[in-house]
Write a protein that holds these residues in place. Structure first.
Motif, PDB file in Angstrom:
ATOM      1  N   VAL A 145      52.782  30.980  32.768  1.00 11.55           N
ATOM      2  CA  VAL A 145      51.714  31.833  33.291  1.00 11.55           C
ATOM      3  C   VAL A 145      50.349  31.166  33.099  1.00 11.55           C
ATOM      4  CG1 VAL A 145      50.641  34.108  33.147  1.00 11.55           C
ATOM      5  CG2 VAL A 145      53.101  33.857  32.726  1.00 11.55           C
ATOM      6  N   ASP A 146      49.573  31.144  34.160  1.00 10.29           N
ATOM      7  CA  ASP A 146      48.206  30.622  34.108  1.00 10.29           C
ATOM      8  C   ASP A 146      47.276  31.788  33.749  1.00 10.29           C
ATOM      9  OD1 ASP A 146      45.761  29.417  34.414  1.00 10.29           O
ATOM     10  OD2 ASP A 146      45.954  29.057  36.577  1.00 10.29           O
ATOM     11  N   TYR A 147      47.113  32.029  32.451  1.00 14.79           N
ATOM     12  CA  TYR A 147      46.318  33.161  32.010  1.00 14.79           C
ATOM     13  C   TYR A 147      44.836  32.976  32.338  1.00 14.79           C
ATOM     14  CZ  TYR A 147      50.464  34.903  29.641  1.00 14.79           C
ATOM     15  OH  TYR A 147      51.732  35.393  29.383  1.00 14.79           O
ATOM     16  N   LYS A 148      44.359  31.738  32.320  1.00 12.39           N
ATOM     17  CA  LYS A 148      42.968  31.491  32.714  1.00 12.39           C
ATOM     18  C   LYS A 148      42.764  31.861  34.180  1.00 12.39           C
ATOM     19  CE  LYS A 148      41.982  27.805  29.368  1.00 12.39           C
ATOM     20  NZ  LYS A 148      41.629  26.372  29.194  1.00 12.39           N
ATOM     21  N   GLY A 149      43.752  31.544  35.016  1.00 11.89           N
ATOM     22  CA  GLY A 149      43.683  31.921  36.417  1.00 11.89           C
ATOM     23  C   GLY A 149      43.696  33.428  36.590  1.00 11.89           C
ATOM     24  N   PHE A 150      44.543  34.096  35.798  1.00 13.38           N
ATOM     25  CA  PHE A 150      44.576  35.563  35.839  1.00 13.38           C
ATOM     26  C   PHE A 150      43.211  36.146  35.462  1.00 13.38           C
ATOM     27  CE2 PHE A 150      49.287  36.266  35.992  1.00 13.38           C
ATOM     28  CZ  PHE A 150      49.284  37.357  36.834  1.00 13.38           C
ATOM     29  N   GLN A 151      42.535  35.508  34.496  1.00  8.44           N
ATOM     30  CA  GLN A 151      41.221  35.993  34.096  1.00  8.44           C
ATOM     31  C   GLN A 151      40.238  35.957  35.266  1.00  8.44           C
ATOM     32  OE1 GLN A 151      40.433  33.474  30.629  1.00  8.44           O
ATOM     33  NE2 GLN A 151      40.559  35.266  29.294  1.00  8.44           N
ATOM     34  N   GLN A 152      40.359  34.925  36.079  1.00  5.92           N
ATOM     35  CA  GLN A 152      39.470  34.799  37.233  1.00  5.92           C
ATOM     36  C   GLN A 152      39.779  35.846  38.302  1.00  5.92           C
ATOM     37  OE1 GLN A 152      39.887  30.709  38.468  1.00  5.92           O
ATOM     38  NE2 GLN A 152      39.056  29.906  36.548  1.00  5.92           N
ATOM     39  N   ASP A 153      41.012  36.368  38.277  1.00  3.19           N
ATOM     40  CA  ASP A 153      41.420  37.420  39.209  1.00  3.19           C
ATOM     41  C   ASP A 153      41.479  38.775  38.519  1.00  3.19           C
ATOM     42  OD1 ASP A 153      41.642  36.555  41.830  1.00  3.19           O
ATOM     43  OD2 ASP A 153      43.567  35.591  41.492  1.00  3.19           O
ATOM     44  N   ARG A 154      40.652  38.931  37.494  1.00  2.00           N
ATOM     45  CA  ARG A 154      40.688  40.140  36.684  1.00  2.00           C
ATOM     46  C   ARG A 154      40.459  41.398  37.518  1.00  2.00           C
ATOM     47  NH1 ARG A 154      42.363  41.674  31.429  1.00  2.00           N
ATOM     48  NH2 ARG A 154      42.803  43.686  32.282  1.00  2.00           N
ATOM     49  N   GLU A 155      39.601  41.313  38.499  1.00  2.00           N
ATOM     50  CA  GLU A 155      39.296  42.480  39.319  1.00  2.00           C
ATOM     51  C   GLU A 155      40.527  42.957  40.083  1.00  2.00           C
ATOM     52  OE1 GLU A 155      36.258  43.722  42.973  1.00  2.00           O
ATOM     53  OE2 GLU A 155      35.703  42.095  41.595  1.00  2.00           O
ATOM     54  N   LYS A 156      41.284  42.004  40.636  1.00  2.00           N
ATOM     55  CA  LYS A 156      42.492  42.372  41.376  1.00  2.00           C
ATOM     56  C   LYS A 156      43.567  42.918  40.439  1.00  2.00           C
ATOM     57  CE  LYS A 156      42.205  39.500  45.516  1.00  2.00           C
ATOM     58  NZ  LYS A 156      42.880  38.464  46.343  1.00  2.00           N
ATOM     59  N   LEU A 157      43.702  42.305  39.253  1.00  2.00           N
ATOM     60  CA  LEU A 157      44.679  42.799  38.282  1.00  2.00           C
ATOM     61  C   LEU A 157      44.319  44.215  37.855  1.00  2.00           C
ATOM     62  CD1 LEU A 157      47.130  42.441  36.444  1.00  2.00           C
ATOM     63  CD2 LEU A 157      45.606  41.404  34.734  1.00  2.00           C
ATOM     64  N   ASP A 158      43.041  44.456  37.591  1.00  2.00           N
ATOM     65  CA  ASP A 158      42.614  45.804  37.199  1.00  2.00           C
ATOM     66  C   ASP A 158      42.887  46.819  38.316  1.00  2.00           C
ATOM     67  OD1 ASP A 158      41.789  44.965  34.727  1.00  2.00           O
ATOM     68  OD2 ASP A 158      39.663  44.815  35.248  1.00  2.00           O
ATOM     69  N   GLU A 159      42.731  46.389  39.553  1.00  2.94           N
ATOM     70  CA  GLU A 159      43.025  47.269  40.688  1.00  2.94           C
ATOM     71  C   GLU A 159      44.498  47.657  40.710  1.00  2.94           C
ATOM     72  OE1 GLU A 159      43.156  47.010  45.607  1.00  2.94           O
ATOM     73  OE2 GLU A 159      41.989  45.527  44.462  1.00  2.94           O
ATOM     74  N   TYR A 160      45.363  46.671  40.442  1.00  3.20           N
ATOM     75  CA  TYR A 160      46.802  46.945  40.428  1.00  3.20           C
ATOM     76  C   TYR A 160      47.170  47.847  39.249  1.00  3.20           C
ATOM     77  CZ  TYR A 160      51.845  46.240  40.252  1.00  3.20           C
ATOM     78  OH  TYR A 160      53.209  46.444  40.203  1.00  3.20           O
ATOM     79  N   LEU A 161      46.597  47.556  38.073  1.00  2.92           N
ATOM     80  CA  LEU A 161      46.877  48.387  36.897  1.00  2.92           C
ATOM     81  C   LEU A 161      46.416  49.829  37.112  1.00  2.92           C
ATOM     82  CD1 LEU A 161      45.783  45.915  34.060  1.00  2.92           C
ATOM     83  CD2 LEU A 161      48.116  46.453  34.764  1.00  2.92           C
ATOM     84  N   LYS A 162      45.262  49.976  37.713  1.00  2.46           N
ATOM     85  CA  LYS A 162      44.743  51.315  37.993  1.00  2.46           C
ATOM     86  C   LYS A 162      45.673  52.077  38.931  1.00  2.46           C
ATOM     87  CE  LYS A 162      40.590  53.722  39.639  1.00  2.46           C
ATOM     88  NZ  LYS A 162      39.213  53.550  40.179  1.00  2.46           N
ATOM     89  N   MET A 163      46.208  51.365  39.944  1.00  5.20           N
ATOM     90  CA  MET A 163      47.139  51.994  40.871  1.00  5.20           C
ATOM     91  C   MET A 163      48.408  52.429  40.146  1.00  5.20           C
ATOM     92  SD  MET A 163      50.176  51.536  42.685  1.00  5.20           S
ATOM     93  CE  MET A 163      50.474  49.770  42.768  1.00  5.20           C
ATOM     94  N   LEU A 164      48.957  51.555  39.284  1.00  8.47           N
ATOM     95  CA  LEU A 164      50.150  51.910  38.523  1.00  8.47           C
ATOM     96  C   LEU A 164      49.896  53.134  37.639  1.00  8.47           C
ATOM     97  CD1 LEU A 164      51.505  48.434  37.296  1.00  8.47           C
ATOM     98  CD2 LEU A 164      52.428  49.846  39.133  1.00  8.47           C
ATOM     99  N   SER A 165      48.759  53.127  36.968  1.00  7.80           N
ATOM    100  CA  SER A 165      48.455  54.201  36.030  1.00  7.80           C
ATOM    101  C   SER A 165      48.181  55.528  36.718  1.00  7.80           C
ATOM    102  CB  SER A 165      47.249  53.808  35.168  1.00  7.80           C
ATOM    103  OG  SER A 165      47.605  52.769  34.270  1.00  7.80           O
ATOM    104  N   SER A 166      47.858  55.484  38.001  1.00  8.25           N
ATOM    105  CA  SER A 166      47.575  56.720  38.735  1.00  8.25           C
ATOM    106  C   SER A 166      48.843  57.431  39.191  1.00  8.25           C
ATOM    107  CB  SER A 166      46.702  56.410  39.960  1.00  8.25           C
ATOM    108  OG  SER A 166      47.442  55.688  40.940  1.00  8.25           O
ATOM    109  N   GLN A 167      49.994  56.787  39.012  1.00  8.19           N
ATOM    110  CA  GLN A 167      51.257  57.367  39.463  1.00  8.19           C
ATOM    111  C   GLN A 167      51.761  58.438  38.491  1.00  8.19           C
ATOM    112  OE1 GLN A 167      52.390  56.442  42.515  1.00  8.19           O
ATOM    113  NE2 GLN A 167      50.588  55.111  42.545  1.00  8.19           N
ATOM    114  N   ASN A 168      52.588  59.325  39.016  1.00  3.71           N
ATOM    115  CA  ASN A 168      53.238  60.357  38.201  1.00  3.71           C
ATOM    116  C   ASN A 168      54.739  60.330  38.483  1.00  3.71           C
ATOM    117  OD1 ASN A 168      51.078  62.035  36.741  1.00  3.71           O
ATOM    118  ND2 ASN A 168      50.260  61.903  38.828  1.00  3.71           N
TER     119      ASN A 168
END
Length: 263
Positions: A69-92
């Motif tokens: 895993v390229d964690y530094k690369g993930f850091q640069q895409d933090r906004e997109k990751l947060d968007e995905y996490l927010k979508m997951l967390s909004s589910q019931n």
């Protein structure tokens, strides 16, 4: 002196056992989230409830063909990751969801929030250097907060599908590779089958006809693989290119908890 040495050995053994036991049982609390013990085969879902394509986009960009895993690369895409996490967390998730939908959701939830945990503590040498990585309830699902251990032990492991152990990734070298695409309700049975074959035939196991040095995963979660009355050898032989003899000698490898970072 002999008594002192014996005491040290016993303490060391208990420490190792305790650590392994904590890892395999951490977070036994479903927090009321659904995890029915489904029976039979997984049925494909043609009209899934959740679109995991953003997670696939991120994985294809930041996970190599060896599962690093390229964690530094993930850091640069933090906004997109947060968007995905927010979508997951909004589910019931509910009992009305199919096994395929729940499995895909919980596996992706586990893997995405593990990446999130590493990023929040990066740089770090090992997930075990982070305080309570499996027992802290930091993952939001609707109005509920649950831990990584809770997702694994109280949800995924309750769903009568041992192949989940080859799909969830604990950010460590000895873990099954992080797949570079999201698990989806449309093809999760195929994806889990591929994950099982890949892991069992990888260098994380050493298999010959007469003996095997297996991943510690098969030791920690033995009951998950033998719940239908079969032996570990029989389970391995379902997927292994090299078939073990029924009386093959089995030993378990040390687990490498170093971060699965791209070097």
């Amino acid at each position: 002196m002999k008594k002192l040495i014996l005491s040290m050995v016993l303490i060391s053994g208990l420490t190792v056992f305790g650590s392994c036991n904590l890892i395999s049982s951490a977070g036994y609390n479903s927090k009321g989230l659904p995890a029915s013990e489904f029976q039979g085969e997984i049925s494909d879902v043609q009209d899934p409830k959740i679109d995991h394509s953003l997670w696939t986009e991120l994985l294809r960009k930041h996970v190599d063909d060896k599962g690093r895993v390229d964690y530094k690369g993930f850091q640069q895409d933090r906004e997109k990751l947060d968007e995905y996490l927010k979508m997951l967390s909004s589910q019931n998730p509910s009992e009305s969801w199919s096994k395929a939908e729940l499995l895909a959701y919980y596996i992706n939830l586990y893997n995405a929030y593990t990446v999130d945990l590493i990023l929040k503590n990066y740089p770090v040498e090992s997930i075990k250097d982070i305080h309570a990585p499996w027992t802290k309830a930091f993952i939001k699902v609707g109005d509920t907060k649950i831990s990584l251990g809770g997702i694994e032990n109280s949800l995924l492991r309750k769903m009568n599908e041992p192949r989940i152990h080859f799909a969830i990734n604990c950010a460590s070298i000895s873990c099954p590779n992080l797949r570079n695409e999201a698990y989806t309700a449309k093809k999760i049975d195929q994806q889990l089958e591929e994950a099982a074959k890949e892991f069992i035939n990888s260098d994380k196991n050493e298999i010959s006809e007469d003996s095997a040095k297996l991943s510690r995963i098969f030791d920690w979660y033995e009951g998950d693989f033998t719940g239908d009355g079969k032996t570990i050898v029989e389970y391995i032989n379902k997927y292994s290119n090299t078939k073990l003899k029924p009386n093959a000698w089995i030993k378990y490898k040390d687990y490498n908890w170093n971060l699965n970072d791209v070097k």
